[in-house]
Design a protein around this motif. Structure first.
Motif, PDB file in Angstrom:
ATOM      1  N   ARG A  46       7.037   9.765  -1.005  1.00 57.41           N
ATOM      2  CA  ARG A  46       7.660   9.796  -2.335  1.00 57.41           C
ATOM      3  C   ARG A  46       6.619   9.741  -3.445  1.00 57.41           C
ATOM      4  O   ARG A  46       6.907  10.087  -4.586  1.00 57.41           O
ATOM      5  N   HIS A  47       5.400   9.318  -3.111  1.00 56.83           N
ATOM      6  CA  HIS A  47       4.325   9.206  -4.099  1.00 56.83           C
ATOM      7  C   HIS A  47       3.306  10.346  -3.991  1.00 56.83           C
ATOM      8  O   HIS A  47       2.244  10.279  -4.607  1.00 56.83           O
TER       9      HIS A  47
ATOM     10  N   THR B 248       0.810  -1.224   0.000  1.00 58.59           N
ATOM     11  CA  THR B 248       0.000   0.000   0.000  1.00 58.59           C
ATOM     12  C   THR B 248       0.841   1.272   0.000  1.00 58.59           C
ATOM     13  O   THR B 248       0.307   2.372   0.108  1.00 58.59           O
ATOM     14  N   SER B 249       2.149   1.134  -0.147  1.00 59.38           N
ATOM     15  CA  SER B 249       3.044   2.288   0.005  1.00 59.38           C
ATOM     16  C   SER B 249       2.762   3.428  -0.969  1.00 59.38           C
ATOM     17  O   SER B 249       2.972   4.589  -0.627  1.00 59.38           O
ATOM     18  N   SER B 250       2.272   3.136  -2.143  1.00 58.25           N
ATOM     19  CA  SER B 250       2.020   4.235  -3.083  1.00 58.25           C
ATOM     20  C   SER B 250       0.908   5.153  -2.595  1.00 58.25           C
ATOM     21  O   SER B 250       0.757   6.269  -3.093  1.00 58.25           O
TER      22      SER B 250
ATOM     23  N   GLU C 212       1.172  11.779  -6.812  1.00 61.58           N
ATOM     24  CA  GLU C 212       0.148  10.917  -7.409  1.00 61.58           C
ATOM     25  C   GLU C 212      -1.169  10.945  -6.638  1.00 61.58           C
ATOM     26  O   GLU C 212      -2.196  10.469  -7.153  1.00 61.58           O
ATOM     27  N   TRP C 213      -1.186  11.466  -5.432  1.00 61.82           N
ATOM     28  CA  TRP C 213      -2.341  11.334  -4.561  1.00 61.82           C
ATOM     29  C   TRP C 213      -3.557  12.140  -4.992  1.00 61.82           C
ATOM     30  O   TRP C 213      -4.647  11.914  -4.463  1.00 61.82           O
TER      31      TRP C 213
ATOM     32  N   ASP D  18       3.353   6.569   1.216  1.00 62.39           N
ATOM     33  CA  ASP D  18       4.761   6.955   1.214  1.00 62.39           C
ATOM     34  C   ASP D  18       4.888   8.336   0.570  1.00 62.39           C
ATOM     35  O   ASP D  18       4.449   8.535  -0.569  1.00 62.39           O
TER      36      ASP D  18
END
Length: 195
Positions: free
Chosen positions: A168-169, A161-163, A172-173, A166
């Motif tokens: 770093r993503h 589920t890191s994307s 994209e959210w 995290d």
């Protein structure tokens, strides 16, 4: 600089440091700026935090602890483990998204500080995995989940589920369909855990 009438505490220093970092960014924020914001000498700040590095580490720890504390209640609840797992993962994702959306300057600053304080971040991840492990263990104990290694499973769920959590993503959210993608992934993970 007028002396402050309030007692100087580590918490007050951390609050002021956060504001100074928000205003100046991590490259330009100094201990002198923090002291000036508090109306004290920089030596007073150094009595609580021996170095600038220690101060930045404490600010990073404080920021990460907020996330852990917010999720701890869900991890410790005595209710259906599947619902707790879903709520915990969603809580983590929403907390990170909220931080990125509500205060993008400070969120970017903490990205820099997290890079400087990898040990603090590593300890934070251990805490998060421990919370998630407790939920998986509860699921195994009630017969809702099946796994030979709850900690490895918790780590796998966290990484899968890191994307969605995290930093770093973070770019994209805000894309369309992200919530549906999140729900689809969590549904898949929960189905895989069911006994």
């Amino acid at each position: 600089m007028a002396p402050s009438t309030e007692t100087l505490t580590a918490e007050r220093i951390l609050e002021a440091t956060e504001e100074v970092l928000r205003r100046h960014g991590p490259a330009k924020a100094t201990v002198v700026d923090v002291a000036r914001a508090l109306g004290v000498s920089h030596g007073s700040v150094y009595r609580h935090f021996r170095t600038k590095t220690a101060l930045r580490e404490a600010v990073t720890q404080r920021w990460l602890d907020r996330t852990c504390q917010a999720l701890a209640g869900t991890a410790a609840e005595d209710r259906d483990p599947e619902a707790r797992l879903r709520d915990w993962i969603r809580g983590l994702a929403e907390a990170k998204r909220r931080k990125a959306a509500d205060d993008p300057e400070l969120f970017a600053t903490y990205g820099v500080l997290a890079g400087e304080n990898r040990e603090v971040v590593a300890a934070h991840l251990v805490d998060l995995i421990a919370q998630l492990t407790s939920i998986v263990e509860a699921g195994v104990a009630t017969g809702a989940f099946t796994t030979p290694d709850p900690e490895a499973t918790a780590r796998a769920v966290f990484e899968a589920t890191s994307s969605f959590h995290d930093p770093r993503h973070a770019t994209e959210w805000q894309r369309p369909g992200i919530d549906e993608e999140f729900t689809t992934l969590v549904d898949l993970l929960v189905r895989g855990l069911r006994a």
